[in-house]
Design an enzyme around this catalytic site. Structure first.
Site, short mmCIF file in Angstrom:
data_model
loop_
_atom_site.label_atom_id
_atom_site.label_comp_id
_atom_site.label_asym_id
_atom_site.label_seq_id
_atom_site.Cartn_x
_atom_site.Cartn_y
_atom_site.Cartn_z
N VAL A 136 34.76 42.15 36.06
CA VAL A 136 35.09 41.80 37.76
C VAL A 136 36.30 42.58 38.26
CG1 VAL A 136 34.16 39.45 37.37
CG2 VAL A 136 36.55 39.81 36.82
N ALA A 139 34.33 37.63 44.30
CA ALA A 139 35.38 37.06 45.09
C ALA A 139 34.71 36.23 46.35
CB ALA A 139 36.28 37.94 45.70
N GLU A 170 27.32 51.68 43.23
CA GLU A 170 27.03 50.37 44.17
C GLU A 170 26.04 50.62 45.34
OE1 GLU A 170 30.18 47.60 44.20
OE2 GLU A 170 30.53 47.67 42.14
N HIS A 185 28.67 42.62 43.01
CA HIS A 185 30.21 42.85 43.38
C HIS A 185 30.44 41.53 44.29
CE1 HIS A 185 33.62 45.99 44.08
NE2 HIS A 185 34.02 44.43 44.09
N THR A 192 46.65 38.72 39.55
CA THR A 192 46.27 37.59 40.21
C THR A 192 44.89 37.27 39.55
OG1 THR A 192 47.18 37.89 42.10
CG2 THR A 192 45.45 36.61 42.18
N LEU A 193 44.07 38.24 39.35
CA LEU A 193 42.68 37.96 39.06
C LEU A 193 42.71 37.57 37.50
CD1 LEU A 193 40.61 40.89 40.38
CD2 LEU A 193 41.15 38.65 41.40
N ARG A 244 36.88 46.80 38.52
CA ARG A 244 35.90 47.90 39.34
C ARG A 244 35.10 48.63 38.02
NH1 ARG A 244 37.27 45.90 43.07
NH2 ARG A 244 38.08 46.71 45.19
N ASP A 270 29.84 42.42 37.40
CA ASP A 270 29.76 42.26 38.99
C ASP A 270 30.12 43.75 39.62
OD1 ASP A 270 29.59 40.63 41.05
OD2 ASP A 270 31.71 40.78 41.58
#
Length: 326
Positions: free
Chosen positions: A242, A295, A273, A292, A163-164, A244, A268
């Site tokens: 974008v 989305a 993190e 991050h 999808t991404l 992980r 991102d």
């Protein structure tokens, strides 16, 4: 499985106010309560879809969450829905052993992440990040005449065409980029001129001005981009991640940036993190650090509500659940 009482875990506040999702599911909660209430009394529908913490799962048999907690196992839940597409934070083997269904939110981030990734590429190409930094210093500063370029005609390699990745490819193609991709099957997808398998990753990235990572974090993708991949990339190429953080070997990325093996990176996601204050990634002129949030968008909770509602209906009708991971 029956969904009698659905809870919204307070960890979703990391992405949006949990009350927004609760309100979006109010009617669903009312229907669920009426279906299971034998007293004939109608309660406040919000009680049927409460916002809960670890100690408040009570009689919930399903929860919508951002984070994973062992309290989910203690509460003997039947179903967990993750508001993210990635599910690497969940103990899949344990959930399967305990008979807990896990669904994720893949399929709703193509537009938001696609626009974000293209936005990073546009910033590098049109030098927008340098203008913002000049504005902060109140300086009227021009880039070198040959620094700005257009995305039209530049090659993009999208690693991961779920999808991404397809969302990125579609928008890059619309801007006139020459888009190629990498996926396990090697089968063609819309908006890509060629698709490689992971075995041919170096060949795929060799001619690309931008390499965008959009793969899930798995044993196979952990550390898939490191020193050898940076060596295979053009020295004027940019990495966009974008996916992980652990997909990239971060120390080797820093070395590649310092040695000029690649031109820069739009990041991102990171191995740790929030990104620590002492990370050298903060200091590179040609690195864009974002927290991050590829989305993130104001309708996120509505997309999650749609997925949850769809799966409640599927449970009631006995159909297979959408986006079932476990």
């Amino acid at each position: 499985m029956q969904v009698r009482r659905l809870g919204i875990h307070d960890s979703v506040s990391a992405v949006f106010p949990p009350e927004r999702l609760r309100d979006a599911l109010d009617d669903l909660g009312s229907e669920a309560r009426r279906a299971s209430d034998t007293s004939g009394e109608q309660s406040d529908p919000r009680v049927a879809v409460p916002v809960v913490g670890d100690d408040e799962l009570g009689d919930c048999d399903a929860v919508v969450t951002f984070a994973y907690s062992d309290a989910f196992l203690d509460a003997d839940l039947d179903w967990i829905h993750s508001i993210q597409a990635g599910y690497d934070r969940f103990p899949l083997d344990v959930l399967e052993e305990r008979g807990v269904t896990l669904t994720n939110s893949t399929g709703i981030h193509d537009t938001s992440v696609g626009e974000f990734a293209v936005g990073l590429m546009l910033s590098f190409a049109r030098r927008l990040h340098t203008y913002v930094r000049a504005q902060e210093d109140r300086e009227w500063r021009h880039p070198a005449w040959d620094d700005p370029f257009t995305l039209d005609g530049e090659r993009l390699c999208v690693v991961g065409l779920g999808t991404l990745g397809r969302g990125i490819a579609e928008r890059a193609d619309a801007l006139g980029m020459d888009v190629v991709g990498v996926r396990r099957s090697g089968e063609p997808t819309p908006h890509t001129e060629a698709v490689y398998t992971p075995d041919d990753l170096h060949e795929a990235v060799a001619d690309a001005r931008f390499v965008a990572l959009a793969v899930p974090l798995t044993d196979e993708t952990t550390g898939m981009v490191g020193a050898d991949e940076f060596a295979a990339m053009r020295d004027d190429a940019y990495l966009v991640n974008v996916a992980r953080g652990p997909v990239v070997v971060q120390d080797e990325l820093v070395a590649a940036l310092r040695d000029g093996e690649i031109a820069g990176a739009g990041l991102d996601v990171f191995e740790e993190e929030p990104l620590p204050e002492d990370s050298p990634l903060w200091d590179f002129e040609e690195v864009l650090v974002t927290p991050h949030r590829a989305a993130a968008e104001r309708d996120y909770f509505r997309h999650i509500a749609w997925l949850v509602r769809q799966n409640v209906e599927r449970v009631e009708s006995g159909d297979e659940m959408t986006n079932r991971v476990v």
